[in-house]
Motif scaffolding. Sequence first.
Motif, PDB file in Angstrom:
ATOM      1  N   GLU A  73       0.867  -1.175   0.000  1.00 58.05           N
ATOM      2  CA  GLU A  73       0.000   0.000   0.000  1.00 58.05           C
ATOM      3  C   GLU A  73       0.904   1.225   0.000  1.00 58.05           C
ATOM      4  O   GLU A  73       1.797   1.340   0.832  1.00 58.05           O
ATOM      5  CB  GLU A  73      -0.908  -0.012   1.235  1.00 58.05           C
ATOM      6  CG  GLU A  73      -1.972   1.065   1.218  1.00 58.05           C
ATOM      7  CD  GLU A  73      -1.541   2.356   1.851  1.00 58.05           C
ATOM      8  OE1 GLU A  73      -1.908   3.419   1.319  1.00 58.05           O
ATOM      9  OE2 GLU A  73      -0.823   2.314   2.863  1.00 58.05           O
ATOM     10  N   THR A 102      -5.586  -2.912  -8.672  1.00 59.10           N
ATOM     11  CA  THR A 102      -6.774  -2.158  -8.287  1.00 59.10           C
ATOM     12  C   THR A 102      -6.851  -2.011  -6.774  1.00 59.10           C
ATOM     13  O   THR A 102      -6.268  -2.794  -6.022  1.00 59.10           O
ATOM     14  CB  THR A 102      -8.058  -2.864  -8.770  1.00 59.10           C
ATOM     15  OG1 THR A 102      -8.178  -4.119  -8.082  1.00 59.10           O
ATOM     16  CG2 THR A 102      -8.035  -3.081 -10.280  1.00 59.10           C
ATOM     17  N   THR A 103      -7.613  -1.025  -6.363  1.00 61.98           N
ATOM     18  CA  THR A 103      -7.845  -0.821  -4.931  1.00 61.98           C
ATOM     19  C   THR A 103      -8.481  -2.064  -4.321  1.00 61.98           C
ATOM     20  O   THR A 103      -8.082  -2.514  -3.237  1.00 61.98           O
ATOM     21  CB  THR A 103      -8.753   0.401  -4.706  1.00 61.98           C
ATOM     22  OG1 THR A 103      -8.096   1.552  -5.250  1.00 61.98           O
ATOM     23  CG2 THR A 103      -9.045   0.616  -3.234  1.00 61.98           C
ATOM     24  N   GLU A 104      -9.437  -2.646  -5.026  1.00 67.46           N
ATOM     25  CA  GLU A 104     -10.133  -3.823  -4.514  1.00 67.46           C
ATOM     26  C   GLU A 104      -9.168  -4.988  -4.304  1.00 67.46           C
ATOM     27  O   GLU A 104      -9.206  -5.665  -3.281  1.00 67.46           O
ATOM     28  CB  GLU A 104     -11.266  -4.236  -5.466  1.00 67.46           C
ATOM     29  CG  GLU A 104     -12.399  -3.230  -5.550  1.00 67.46           C
ATOM     30  CD  GLU A 104     -12.062  -1.996  -6.399  1.00 67.46           C
ATOM     31  OE1 GLU A 104     -11.153  -2.045  -7.259  1.00 67.46           O
ATOM     32  OE2 GLU A 104     -12.713  -0.959  -6.176  1.00 67.46           O
ATOM     33  N   LEU A 148      -6.792  -4.150  -1.285  1.00 60.85           N
ATOM     34  CA  LEU A 148      -7.454  -4.321   0.010  1.00 60.85           C
ATOM     35  C   LEU A 148      -7.676  -5.787   0.338  1.00 60.85           C
ATOM     36  O   LEU A 148      -7.491  -6.208   1.480  1.00 60.85           O
ATOM     37  CB  LEU A 148      -8.787  -3.567   0.021  1.00 60.85           C
ATOM     38  CG  LEU A 148      -8.706  -2.049   0.079  1.00 60.85           C
ATOM     39  CD1 LEU A 148     -10.079  -1.437  -0.180  1.00 60.85           C
ATOM     40  CD2 LEU A 148      -8.133  -1.577   1.402  1.00 60.85           C
ATOM     41  N   ARG A 174      -7.340  -4.487   6.705  1.00 59.47           N
ATOM     42  CA  ARG A 174      -8.202  -4.025   5.608  1.00 59.47           C
ATOM     43  C   ARG A 174      -9.161  -2.954   6.117  1.00 59.47           C
ATOM     44  O   ARG A 174      -9.377  -1.937   5.464  1.00 59.47           O
ATOM     45  CB  ARG A 174      -8.975  -5.207   5.033  1.00 59.47           C
ATOM     46  CG  ARG A 174      -9.765  -4.878   3.795  1.00 59.47           C
ATOM     47  CD  ARG A 174     -10.493  -6.091   3.230  1.00 59.47           C
ATOM     48  NE  ARG A 174      -9.693  -7.296   3.310  1.00 59.47           N
ATOM     49  CZ  ARG A 174     -10.136  -8.482   3.702  1.00 59.47           C
ATOM     50  NH1 ARG A 174     -11.396  -8.645   4.065  1.00 59.47           N
ATOM     51  NH2 ARG A 174      -9.340  -9.528   3.734  1.00 59.47           N
ATOM     52  N   LYS A 217      -9.381   0.849   4.764  1.00 65.06           N
ATOM     53  CA  LYS A 217     -10.632   1.420   4.249  1.00 65.06           C
ATOM     54  C   LYS A 217     -10.989   2.691   4.998  1.00 65.06           C
ATOM     55  O   LYS A 217     -11.381   3.693   4.398  1.00 65.06           O
ATOM     56  CB  LYS A 217     -11.778   0.412   4.372  1.00 65.06           C
ATOM     57  CG  LYS A 217     -11.745  -0.683   3.350  1.00 65.06           C
ATOM     58  CD  LYS A 217     -12.942  -1.611   3.549  1.00 65.06           C
ATOM     59  CE  LYS A 217     -12.974  -2.707   2.522  1.00 65.06           C
ATOM     60  NZ  LYS A 217     -14.144  -3.597   2.723  1.00 65.06           N
ATOM     61  N   ARG A 230      -9.123   5.461   3.855  1.00 57.85           N
ATOM     62  CA  ARG A 230      -9.380   5.697   2.423  1.00 57.85           C
ATOM     63  C   ARG A 230      -8.139   5.505   1.561  1.00 57.85           C
ATOM     64  O   ARG A 230      -7.870   6.293   0.659  1.00 57.85           O
ATOM     65  CB  ARG A 230      -9.986   7.083   2.206  1.00 57.85           C
ATOM     66  CG  ARG A 230     -11.316   7.238   2.866  1.00 57.85           C
ATOM     67  CD  ARG A 230     -11.937   8.551   2.524  1.00 57.85           C
ATOM     68  NE  ARG A 230     -13.281   8.573   3.083  1.00 57.85           N
ATOM     69  CZ  ARG A 230     -13.864   9.660   3.537  1.00 57.85           C
ATOM     70  NH1 ARG A 230     -13.243  10.809   3.481  1.00 57.85           N
ATOM     71  NH2 ARG A 230     -15.082   9.601   4.022  1.00 57.85           N
ATOM     72  N   ARG A 231      -7.404   4.435   1.821  1.00 58.23           N
ATOM     73  CA  ARG A 231      -6.227   4.113   1.019  1.00 58.23           C
ATOM     74  C   ARG A 231      -6.672   3.517  -0.303  1.00 58.23           C
ATOM     75  O   ARG A 231      -7.531   2.643  -0.338  1.00 58.23           O
ATOM     76  CB  ARG A 231      -5.305   3.144   1.763  1.00 58.23           C
ATOM     77  CG  ARG A 231      -4.802   3.685   3.073  1.00 58.23           C
ATOM     78  CD  ARG A 231      -3.988   4.929   2.853  1.00 58.23           C
ATOM     79  NE  ARG A 231      -3.387   5.347   4.103  1.00 58.23           N
ATOM     80  CZ  ARG A 231      -3.060   6.582   4.376  1.00 58.23           C
ATOM     81  NH1 ARG A 231      -3.236   7.525   3.491  1.00 58.23           N
ATOM     82  NH2 ARG A 231      -2.521   6.882   5.531  1.00 58.23           N
ATOM     83  N   ARG A 232      -6.077   3.990  -1.397  1.00 59.68           N
ATOM     84  CA  ARG A 232      -6.509   3.570  -2.725  1.00 59.68           C
ATOM     85  C   ARG A 232      -5.367   3.133  -3.633  1.00 59.68           C
ATOM     86  O   ARG A 232      -5.605   2.643  -4.715  1.00 59.68           O
ATOM     87  CB  ARG A 232      -7.257   4.716  -3.406  1.00 59.68           C
ATOM     88  CG  ARG A 232      -8.466   5.192  -2.659  1.00 59.68           C
ATOM     89  CD  ARG A 232      -9.188   6.327  -3.392  1.00 59.68           C
ATOM     90  NE  ARG A 232      -8.325   7.330  -3.962  1.00 59.68           N
ATOM     91  CZ  ARG A 232      -7.890   8.441  -3.344  1.00 59.68           C
ATOM     92  NH1 ARG A 232      -8.238   8.672  -2.116  1.00 59.68           N
ATOM     93  NH2 ARG A 232      -7.122   9.306  -3.957  1.00 59.68           N
ATOM     94  N   HIS A 233      -4.129   3.356  -3.234  1.00 57.34           N
ATOM     95  CA  HIS A 233      -2.994   3.097  -4.125  1.00 57.34           C
ATOM     96  C   HIS A 233      -2.219   1.863  -3.668  1.00 57.34           C
ATOM     97  O   HIS A 233      -1.587   1.877  -2.611  1.00 57.34           O
ATOM     98  CB  HIS A 233      -2.068   4.316  -4.182  1.00 57.34           C
ATOM     99  CG  HIS A 233      -2.786   5.558  -4.610  1.00 57.34           C
ATOM    100  ND1 HIS A 233      -3.193   5.768  -5.900  1.00 57.34           N
ATOM    101  CD2 HIS A 233      -3.180   6.632  -3.913  1.00 57.34           C
ATOM    102  CE1 HIS A 233      -3.805   6.926  -5.980  1.00 57.34           C
ATOM    103  NE2 HIS A 233      -3.823   7.474  -4.780  1.00 57.34           N
TER     104      HIS A 233
END
Length: 138
Positions: free
Chosen positions: A63, A100-102, A105, A113, A117, A120-123
């Motif tokens: 992450e 992907t973010t999905e 995670l 996880r 969430k 708001r971690r997305r990368h």
Amino acid sequence: MTVGRAKWVWFRVLDHTLNPLTIRAAKAGRGPFSLVKHVGRKTGKPYETPIIVAPVEGGFVVELTYGDEVAWYRNSVAANGCVLVVDGIDHVIDGIEPITTEAGLAAYPPSRRGILKLLRRRHFVLFRERTAGDPQTA
């Protein structure tokens, strides 16, 4: 203070306070920390940076807490790899791919996880580990 200056100050504080503690923990295989060993793109100087990873088939999910502009990540991409120390064991990474973010995670256990969430971690990226059959392994 500009945003760029504030980031620089924050990273300097981490370099001299938290990072030395987490680097020692990662080398000893204690706690949630792993260690990225990378070489400076411009300086050629070796560096070690603590991160938290999730093991997956073929490598590790990472992450990117501070985004993809941090030095350890840019150095690893430029070199097309690095060494990742997980639980005190060196793993040669020879491929780095965005995911992907999905998928990112999903690689982490439920407790982590949930925190990712909430924050708001997305990368996320996949660090591919060199396998024993690869020709560069000797």
